[in-house]
Design an enzyme around this catalytic site. Structure first.
Site, PDB file in Angstrom:
ATOM      1  N   ARG A  51       0.818  -1.177  -0.009  1.00 39.98           N
ATOM      2  CA  ARG A  51       0.108   0.091   0.163  1.00 39.98           C
ATOM      3  C   ARG A  51       0.987   1.049   0.002  1.00 39.98           C
ATOM      4  O   ARG A  51       1.010   2.190   0.948  1.00 39.98           O
ATOM      5  CB  ARG A  51      -0.874  -0.022   1.298  1.00 39.98           C
ATOM      6  CG  ARG A  51      -1.871  -1.076   0.581  1.00 39.98           C
ATOM      7  CD  ARG A  51      -3.006  -1.332   1.891  1.00 39.98           C
ATOM      8  NE  ARG A  51      -4.442  -1.412   1.102  1.00 39.98           N
ATOM      9  CZ  ARG A  51      -5.571  -1.681   1.693  1.00 39.98           C
ATOM     10  NH1 ARG A  51      -5.476  -1.848   2.962  1.00 39.98           N
ATOM     11  NH2 ARG A  51      -6.527  -1.963   1.229  1.00 39.98           N
ATOM     12  N   ASP A 105      -4.140  -1.476  -6.312  1.00 38.82           N
ATOM     13  CA  ASP A 105      -4.461  -1.869  -5.026  1.00 38.82           C
ATOM     14  C   ASP A 105      -5.989  -2.410  -5.224  1.00 38.82           C
ATOM     15  O   ASP A 105      -6.750  -1.771  -5.221  1.00 38.82           O
ATOM     16  CB  ASP A 105      -4.263  -0.791  -4.354  1.00 38.82           C
ATOM     17  CG  ASP A 105      -4.737  -1.245  -2.588  1.00 38.82           C
ATOM     18  OD1 ASP A 105      -5.260  -2.324  -2.461  1.00 38.82           O
ATOM     19  OD2 ASP A 105      -4.483  -0.395  -1.820  1.00 38.82           O
ATOM     20  N   GLN A 149      -0.906   2.463  -5.715  1.00 40.04           N
ATOM     21  CA  GLN A 149      -2.212   2.707  -5.331  1.00 40.04           C
ATOM     22  C   GLN A 149      -3.264   2.289  -6.426  1.00 40.04           C
ATOM     23  O   GLN A 149      -4.295   1.723  -6.221  1.00 40.04           O
ATOM     24  CB  GLN A 149      -2.514   4.171  -5.160  1.00 40.04           C
ATOM     25  CG  GLN A 149      -2.627   4.512  -3.653  1.00 40.04           C
ATOM     26  CD  GLN A 149      -2.830   5.743  -3.398  1.00 40.04           C
ATOM     27  OE1 GLN A 149      -2.596   6.965  -4.087  1.00 40.04           O
ATOM     28  NE2 GLN A 149      -3.132   6.121  -2.134  1.00 40.04           N
ATOM     29  N   TYR A 156      -2.362  -0.556   9.549  1.00 38.51           N
ATOM     30  CA  TYR A 156      -3.481  -1.760   9.977  1.00 38.51           C
ATOM     31  C   TYR A 156      -3.926  -1.581  11.141  1.00 38.51           C
ATOM     32  O   TYR A 156      -2.957  -0.980  12.041  1.00 38.51           O
ATOM     33  CB  TYR A 156      -3.238  -3.082   9.385  1.00 38.51           C
ATOM     34  CG  TYR A 156      -3.033  -3.278   7.773  1.00 38.51           C
ATOM     35  CD1 TYR A 156      -4.611  -3.369   7.133  1.00 38.51           C
ATOM     36  CD2 TYR A 156      -2.060  -3.379   7.303  1.00 38.51           C
ATOM     37  CE1 TYR A 156      -4.620  -3.516   5.739  1.00 38.51           C
ATOM     38  CE2 TYR A 156      -1.985  -3.563   5.882  1.00 38.51           C
ATOM     39  CZ  TYR A 156      -3.443  -3.813   5.175  1.00 38.51           C
ATOM     40  OH  TYR A 156      -3.486  -3.845   3.748  1.00 38.51           O
ATOM     41  N   SER A 194      -8.265  -2.337  -2.078  1.00 39.89           N
ATOM     42  CA  SER A 194      -8.997  -0.874  -2.145  1.00 39.89           C
ATOM     43  C   SER A 194      -9.962  -0.553  -3.099  1.00 39.89           C
ATOM     44  O   SER A 194     -11.014  -0.119  -2.633  1.00 39.89           O
ATOM     45  CB  SER A 194      -8.010   0.215  -1.996  1.00 39.89           C
ATOM     46  OG  SER A 194      -7.032   0.401  -1.253  1.00 39.89           O
TER      47      SER A 194
HETATM   48  P1  NAD Z   1      -8.950  -3.563   6.925  1.00 42.09           P
HETATM   49  O1  NAD Z   1      -9.953  -4.077   5.743  1.00 42.09           O
HETATM   50  O2  NAD Z   1      -7.572  -4.224   7.364  1.00 42.09           O
HETATM   51  O3  NAD Z   1      -9.880  -3.324   7.983  1.00 42.09           O
HETATM   52  C1  NAD Z   1     -11.050  -2.333   8.159  1.00 42.09           C
HETATM   53  C2  NAD Z   1     -11.090  -1.501   9.278  1.00 42.09           C
HETATM   54  O4  NAD Z   1     -11.386  -2.077  10.536  1.00 42.09           O
HETATM   55  C3  NAD Z   1      -9.666  -0.777   9.601  1.00 42.09           C
HETATM   56  O5  NAD Z   1      -9.894   0.498   9.711  1.00 42.09           O
HETATM   57  C4  NAD Z   1      -9.313  -1.261  11.181  1.00 42.09           C
HETATM   58  O6  NAD Z   1      -8.777  -0.385  11.627  1.00 42.09           O
HETATM   59  C5  NAD Z   1     -10.583  -1.590  11.647  1.00 42.09           C
HETATM   60  N1  NAD Z   1     -10.765  -2.420  12.716  1.00 42.09           N
HETATM   61  C6  NAD Z   1     -10.156  -3.502  12.969  1.00 42.09           C
HETATM   62  N2  NAD Z   1     -10.176  -4.095  14.304  1.00 42.09           N
HETATM   63  C7  NAD Z   1     -11.330  -3.477  14.695  1.00 42.09           C
HETATM   64  C8  NAD Z   1     -11.901  -3.282  16.082  1.00 42.09           C
HETATM   65  N3  NAD Z   1     -11.833  -4.044  16.921  1.00 42.09           N
HETATM   66  N4  NAD Z   1     -12.727  -2.496  16.156  1.00 42.09           N
HETATM   67  C9  NAD Z   1     -13.109  -1.285  15.290  1.00 42.09           C
HETATM   68  N5  NAD Z   1     -12.446  -1.453  13.913  1.00 42.09           N
HETATM   69  C10 NAD Z   1     -11.507  -2.357  13.936  1.00 42.09           C
HETATM   70  O7  NAD Z   1      -8.544  -1.926   6.968  1.00 42.09           O
HETATM   71  P2  NAD Z   1      -8.462  -1.227   5.076  1.00 42.09           P
HETATM   72  O8  NAD Z   1      -9.676  -0.609   4.818  1.00 42.09           O
HETATM   73  O9  NAD Z   1      -7.512  -2.276   4.256  1.00 42.09           O
HETATM   74  O10 NAD Z   1      -7.347  -0.124   5.766  1.00 42.09           O
HETATM   75  C11 NAD Z   1      -6.196  -0.262   6.376  1.00 42.09           C
HETATM   76  C12 NAD Z   1      -5.444   0.938   6.401  1.00 42.09           C
HETATM   77  O11 NAD Z   1      -4.847   1.052   5.216  1.00 42.09           O
HETATM   78  C13 NAD Z   1      -5.940   2.324   6.478  1.00 42.09           C
HETATM   79  O12 NAD Z   1      -5.016   3.080   7.291  1.00 42.09           O
HETATM   80  C14 NAD Z   1      -6.229   2.921   5.236  1.00 42.09           C
HETATM   81  O13 NAD Z   1      -6.156   4.417   5.148  1.00 42.09           O
HETATM   82  C15 NAD Z   1      -4.697   2.342   4.577  1.00 42.09           C
HETATM   83  N6  NAD Z   1      -4.847   2.309   3.138  1.00 42.09           N
HETATM   84  C16 NAD Z   1      -3.515   2.768   2.477  1.00 42.09           C
HETATM   85  C17 NAD Z   1      -3.580   2.440   1.114  1.00 42.09           C
HETATM   86  C18 NAD Z   1      -2.511   3.340   0.557  1.00 42.09           C
HETATM   87  O14 NAD Z   1      -1.519   4.007   1.196  1.00 42.09           O
HETATM   88  N7  NAD Z   1      -2.078   3.028  -0.783  1.00 42.09           N
HETATM   89  C19 NAD Z   1      -4.559   2.182   0.401  1.00 42.09           C
HETATM   90  C20 NAD Z   1      -5.648   1.490   1.208  1.00 42.09           C
HETATM   91  C21 NAD Z   1      -5.731   1.501   2.397  1.00 42.09           C
END
Ligand code: NAD
Length: 377
Positions: free
Chosen positions: A122, A130, A127, A230, A133
């Site tokens: 990520r 991805d 991006q 994460y 996402s």
């Molecule tokens: P994910 O699918 O792994 O999880 C979904 C959400 O559930 C996350 O926000 C996580 O913090 C939350 N979660 C986990 N345990 C929890 C709990 N007990 N109670 C409440 N919430 C809980 O996450 P994701 O959507 O893949 O995103 C993860 C991170 O990656 C984020 O910070 C996102 O902004 C980042 N991201 C970055 C890029 C990039 O830079 N290219 C791209 C996509 C996502």
């Protein structure tokens, strides 16, 4: 350079790994593109649309993969298809790498070089590739559409001559990619939205979408994000505090959408049977984590469960696949931009750079072995 694209064998998988737009771009890179007949139909793309841009429509999967250099699919190809591939051919898909080590080993044994798109780092450069996402974003959108379908009432506040309809209250649990899109979609429909997460960075993102952040903001919360962005698994003590807060909040909600995941682990259980029971009859819960064990007690994979108290728990499988045409459009673009990095554009041949961080991060099998670090002890 021959690129083959297969029809997904699972009748419930409506997505396809190529669109006419990306087929045209592959051909522009010097590739011959073979698409199995009917591959795009469930994403509203006809064989004719592919032939119009110069792709060849192959009668069967075996015809398509014949001497292909690259095979693109949505899900991990079957062992039968893999055994039809020549040694060293590239298979690129969402390989669902965790949970079935035997299948990954069997894939390695066929001699294909497999890339798991889920492992795409990520980072800014990647991006556009991805898939997690692009698909999670659509799942978040579709979760709100599915919830509104099951909810027998209107979402926005309406003041009419015949009376006032209150706005629905929507609570989104987990504010990552899917959760943020769910918040945005519910807001667009006029709901009053609250959201929770364990990562402090989520607070500002939730608030910037016009929703209220609800969370236990203690010392552990401040440390809950890994270097990769994460969530960490939370302690039993935190989970108890979180459960008490959620129990109070959830009673007043009409729709709850849960999206919480922790990489490589079962989804955290956030909504107990008692919490479900405490909701009003007619309330709807959509569990987007149901494929990974579920955030909600009573959620069933592939089913909409109605509890004796009249609360519906929606556990659809493959939610991005419910909006297949759009999901395919974005997935195909993710794949194209990755494959483009594997091509020598001058010579118009495949030239995988094994020093590239994207290649290193996503390569799962090569030369008969499983090579991804996640599988090496
Ligand atoms: P994910 O699918 O792994 O999880 C979904 C959400 O559930 C996350 O926000 C996580 O913090 C939350 N979660 C986990 N345990 C929890 C709990 N007990 N109670 C409440 N919430 C809980 O996450 P994701 O959507 O893949 O995103 C993860 C991170 O990656 C984020 O910070 C996102 O902004 C980042 N991201 C970055 C890029 C990039 O830079 N290219 C791209 C996509 C996502």
């Amino acid at each position: 350079m021959k690129i083959a694209v297969l029809k997904e064998p699972d009748p419930e998988e409506g997505r396809v790994a190529i669109t006419p737009e990306t087929a045209k771009r592959f051909i522009g890179l010097g590739a011959t593109v073979l698409v199995e007949a009917g591959a795009g139909v469930r994403s509203l793309i006809l064989d004719f649309d592919y032939s119009m841009v110069g792709a060849v429509v192959a009668e069967t999967a075996a015809d398509a993969v014949g001497d292909a250099d690259v095979v693109l699919t949505v899900r991990r190809p079957s062992q039968d298809i893999l055994s039809h591939l020549k040694k060293g051919a590239l298979a690129i898909a969402m390989m669902d790498p965790y949970g079935d080590d035997a299948a990954i080993k069997a894939m390695a044994d066929t001699g294909v070089t497999a890339f798991a798109m889920e492992f795409m780092p990520r980072i800014t450069r990647a991006q556009v590739m991805d898939v997690l996402s692009s698909q999670a974003n659509l799942a978040g959108y579709q979760a709100v559409i599915d919830a509104s379908y099951e909810y027998g009432r209107a979402i926005p506040m309406m003041m009419t001559a015949a009376g006032t309809v209150p706005a629905a209250r929507v609570f989104v649990m987990g504010a990552g990619v899917a959760g943020l899109q769910a918040i945005a979609t519910a807001r667009r429909l006029g709901a009053v939205v609250t959201a929770t997460d364990v990562r402090p960075a989520a607070k500002e993102q939730v608030e910037s979408l016009g929703a209220k952040f609800v969370a236990v903001e203690d010392e552990e919360f401040k440390q809950a994000e890994t270097a990769a962005g994460y969530a960490k698994p939370m302690s039993a003590e935190y989970q108890a505090k979180q459960a008490a807060l959620v129990a109070e909040h959830i009673k007043k909600q009409d729709i709850v959408i849960t999206t919480a995941l922790i990489p490589g682990r079962p989804a955290p259980r956030l909504v107990s049977a008692d919490m479900v029971k405490s909701m009003k009859p007619g309330s709807v819960i959509v569990d987007l984590a149901v494929e990974r064990g579920g955030n909600v007690a009573g959620a069933k994979l592939g089913e909409v469960v109605t509890t004796p108290e009249g609360i519906r728990i929606v556990g659809h499988k493959n939610v991005p696949g419910r909006i297949a045409a759009t999901a395919s459009q974005l997935y195909a673009k993710n794949l194209f931009t990755f494959v483009e990095t594997l091509v020598d554009k001058k010579e118009k041949v495949l030239a995988v750079n094994w020093d590239d961080e994207l290649v290193k991060a996503t390569a799962l099998t090569r030369d008969g072995a499983v090579i991804h670090p996640a599988f090496l002890n």
